[in-house]
Motif scaffolding. Structure first.
Motif: not given
Lengths: 503, 172
Positions: A183, A186-187, A190, A234, A236, A351, B102-103, B108, B128, B131-134
């Motif tokens: 993961s 992948r992140e 991207s 996380r 950030q 979210f 939710p958005m 992914v 995703e 740019k964040m994977q949730n």
């Protein structure tokens, strides 16, 4: 240098455009299809479309940006943060085209950009680094697993091209490694177009403290003191401040930290503004984490305590001027705190929230600065970063800055999208935060927002009254329209009635 | 005129008497509400206490914001309220759960398939966005009855991605 193209969007594009305007420079904005109505487009003297919404097809397309610069006659490109700001190829392309890149030379970006090479460079220069896979790059999954066992757990997987916590994963044991590597890759792919990762031992109870550097093209390197950025989720950053309450009054420690920051910049012949990020453990041992070879999101807190306009300095440095001050002229005075206002829901796992901003009332008054690119009527799209504003407060002392921040957060009204303001209000009331006792795990450990907290619903009665009066007015208006069709009703008689409420 | 205002699941009985006067749950109040701009800002003065409020109406739902807190409001008059209560006692789909996006975002990973039994907290999909994977997790145990998205595909906000049905209880 008379005209500057800003290769970015949102609040940072506006921030840079403002500095250009103050210096009397002409400005050029670029925009993707969904940003046509953005503030930065309206603020600039000229604006050029550069492609569809996804950043890979617009803000990351080097050719389109160079083309816009050539078409507009801009002599310089300011990359802001994110996007192409730490892309050595782009800096090189600008140089090849005879355009000034407002940032370091491609070589310095490259040496700091591959975090593995950066760590070995730092080690050689005498800058302490966190133990990990320094000296190795482009590691395969198998090599990572082998190295992980040597380093020991817990550890962090990080994107080699990384920054901003993207592509970063904390791992507690070997069994978690394969999924986490996948993961993270992948992140990273991207976010940065590169899936290389490296490993670092996790320093537990660490604080994230960083040193702001300014370096001109004539060999002068100064620091503007430190920033505390331990309030993260996380990886950030969410709240930053200057100075750091952990460094506090220990001037010897501050001097040592900042001296090493300058040393790190000198090791790669750094030019322009940059930030040396360090992890600091509870015994004040510090380790080089990475250098961000660009303007940092949280630069305003340093600007407020030093009085130095970092973006203006960046532009001056880019056009070849010498720094107009020396290290001994730099002093930190007072305290500044920044809250990143993000379009995300703190009550629902943070979210991202998208949609139309219906109302955007920003706080004002003494000691308050808001850097933003949004406004009432702006649309938050899912294509870019969720940060919509930076709320920065200044005070004489930390306690005053925090009081102002609480006051300003309460004044800030964003409707239409969900914001993380309640998160900030929660942290700003936490006793450990107020006392300056926190590390990078603070948010994960202490933060919980309970929507059923009775105090969060203390105005339910007032809300019930407002809702009732408004829906009453609405049904009365509807009834009146029906009635008006049949008989003439005295407007005079209607005027002073409940139905006028809230019109 | 008597109304029942429901704020985040709590009912308030509001009776409008005459201009500026009402009772809430039987308690009399002096009230003055004014719209203060062309948008959603209101000023309420309630028995001398001043409130700055914002009101948003979307899809027939009213949201009142005071001091940063959100109050979801529904207002019915007595008769509507009564009707609602009579008709609401039907069969529930309580045991089913629809996982909605939710958005908007890119799917992914979809680690579950129809028929899989999941526990509370299991990852149902990795989405995703920005740019964040949730990771979206199961809020309750259940069995996957529908998968309406594909890996690599994109979803819009509120699109149903996965439906969870109740676990069979005749497992013995």
């Amino acid at each position: 240098m008379n005209k500057v193209l800003v290769a970015n969007r949102g609040e940072i594009a506006v921030r840079v455009l403002r500095a250009c305007r103050e210096l009397g420079l002409k400005t050029v904005a670029v925009y993707s299809d969904v940003d046509r109505k953005s503030l930065h487009v309206r603020y600039a003297d000229e604006a050029y479309p550069i492609g569809p919404a996804p950043s890979a097809q617009s803000y990351l397309r080097m050719e389109s940006l160079i083309e816009a610069a050539n078409k507009s006659g801009a002599e310089a490109i300011h990359p802001g943060y994110g996007f192409l700001s730490e892309n050595a190829d782009f800096a090189q392309m600008c140089a090849d085209e005879g355009i000034l890149f407002v940032g370091p030379r491609p070589d310095a970006i490259r040496r700091m950009g591959d975090k593995g090479i950066a760590r070995s460079t730092m080690k050689a220069a005498g800058v302490p680094v966190v133990p990990g896979t320094e000296g190795l790059s482009a590691l395969s999954d198998e090599e990572l697993l082998a190295e992980a066992e040597k380093i020991g757990f817990p550890l962090l997987i990080k994107a080699a091209a990384g920054g901003g916590g993207k592509g970063m994963r904390a791992v507690n044991n070997l069994a978690e490694m394969p999924v986490a590597i996948g993961s993270a890759r992948r992140e990273s792919k991207s976010a940065f177009g590169d899936d290389n990762v490296y490993l670092e031992k996790m320093i537990e109870g660490a604080r994230h403290i960083e040193v702001q550097i300014l370096a001109d093209q004539h060999g002068n390197v100064v620091h503007l003191g430190e920033r505390e950025c331990s309030i993260q989720r996380r990886h950030q950053k969410l709240i930053e401040e200057a100075p750091s309450p952990f460094v506090g009054v220990d001037q010897t420690f501050r001097d040592e930290l900042c001296r090493v920051g300058v040393l790190a910049a000198q090791a790669v012949d750094y030019v322009n503004a940059g930030t040396v990020e360090c992890l600091v453990d509870k015994d004040k041992n510090f380790y080089f984490l990475e250098m961000n070879t660009r303007l940092q999101v949280e630069h305003p807190v340093t600007e407020l305590v030093t009085g130095v306009d970092i973006v203006v300095q960046q532009l001056r440095i880019a056009r070849g001027e010498q720094l107009s001050f020396q290290q001994e002229d730099v002093a930190m005075r007072g305290w500044a705190v920044e809250c990143r206002i993000n379009a995300e829901d703190p009550f629902n796992q943070f979210f991202p929230s998208t949609g139309l901003i219906r109302q955007h009332d920003v706080p004002t008054g003494p000691g308050v600065r808001v850097d933003t690119g949004v406004f009432s009527g702006a649309e938050i799209t899912p294509y870019y970063d969720p940060m919509i504003a930076k709320l920065v407060c200044y005070g004489d002392k930390r306690s005053q800055a925090l009081r102002r921040m609480r006051r300003a957060l309460a004044e800030y009204h964003i409707l239409g999208v969900t914001s993380n303001i309640p998160f900030h209000q929660n942290i700003l009331q936490n006793n450990d935060f107020i006392a300056g006792n926190f590390d990078t795990s603070f948010v994960e450990k202490h933060f919980s927002l309970d929507q059923t907290d009775p105090s969060s619903q203390k105005h339910a009665e007032a809300a019930a009254i407002i809702a009732t009066l408004l829906s009453h007015a609405k049904t009365q208006r509807a009834a009146r329209i029906d009635r008006d069709c049949g008989e003439r009703v005295s407007a005079w008689k209607r005027a002073r009635n409940w139905k006028e409420m809230g019109r | 005129m008597k109304y029942i205002a429901t704020i985040n699941d709590t009912d308030f009985v509001v009776e409008l008497l005459k201009e500026g006067q009402l009772t809430i749950n039987g308690k009399p109040c002096q009230v003055d509400l004014k719209r203060v701009d062309n948008g959603s800002a209101f000023s309420l003065v309630l028995d001398g206490v001043s409130y700055a409020a914002f009101v948003l109406e979307e899809n027939g739902r009213m949201q009142v914001f005071i001091d940063g807190a959100r109050y979801i409001a529904e207002v019915l008059d007595e008769h509507e309220k009564l009707l609602r209560e009579v008709s609401a006692s039907g069969a529930g789909l309580d045991d089913f759960f629809q996982l909605k996006a939710p958005m908007p975002g890119l799917v992914v990973k979809l680690p579950v398939a129809v028929g899989d039994v999941v526990s509370r907290g299991d990852v149902l999909v990795i989405l995703e966005s920005m740019k964040m994977q949730n990771e979206l997790r199961a809020p309750q145990p259940g069995v996957v009855t529908e998968v309406q998205a594909v890996e690599g595909g994109s979803v819009e906000k509120r699109d149903v991605i996965i439906v969870l049905g109740p676990l069979e209880e005749n497992g013995d």
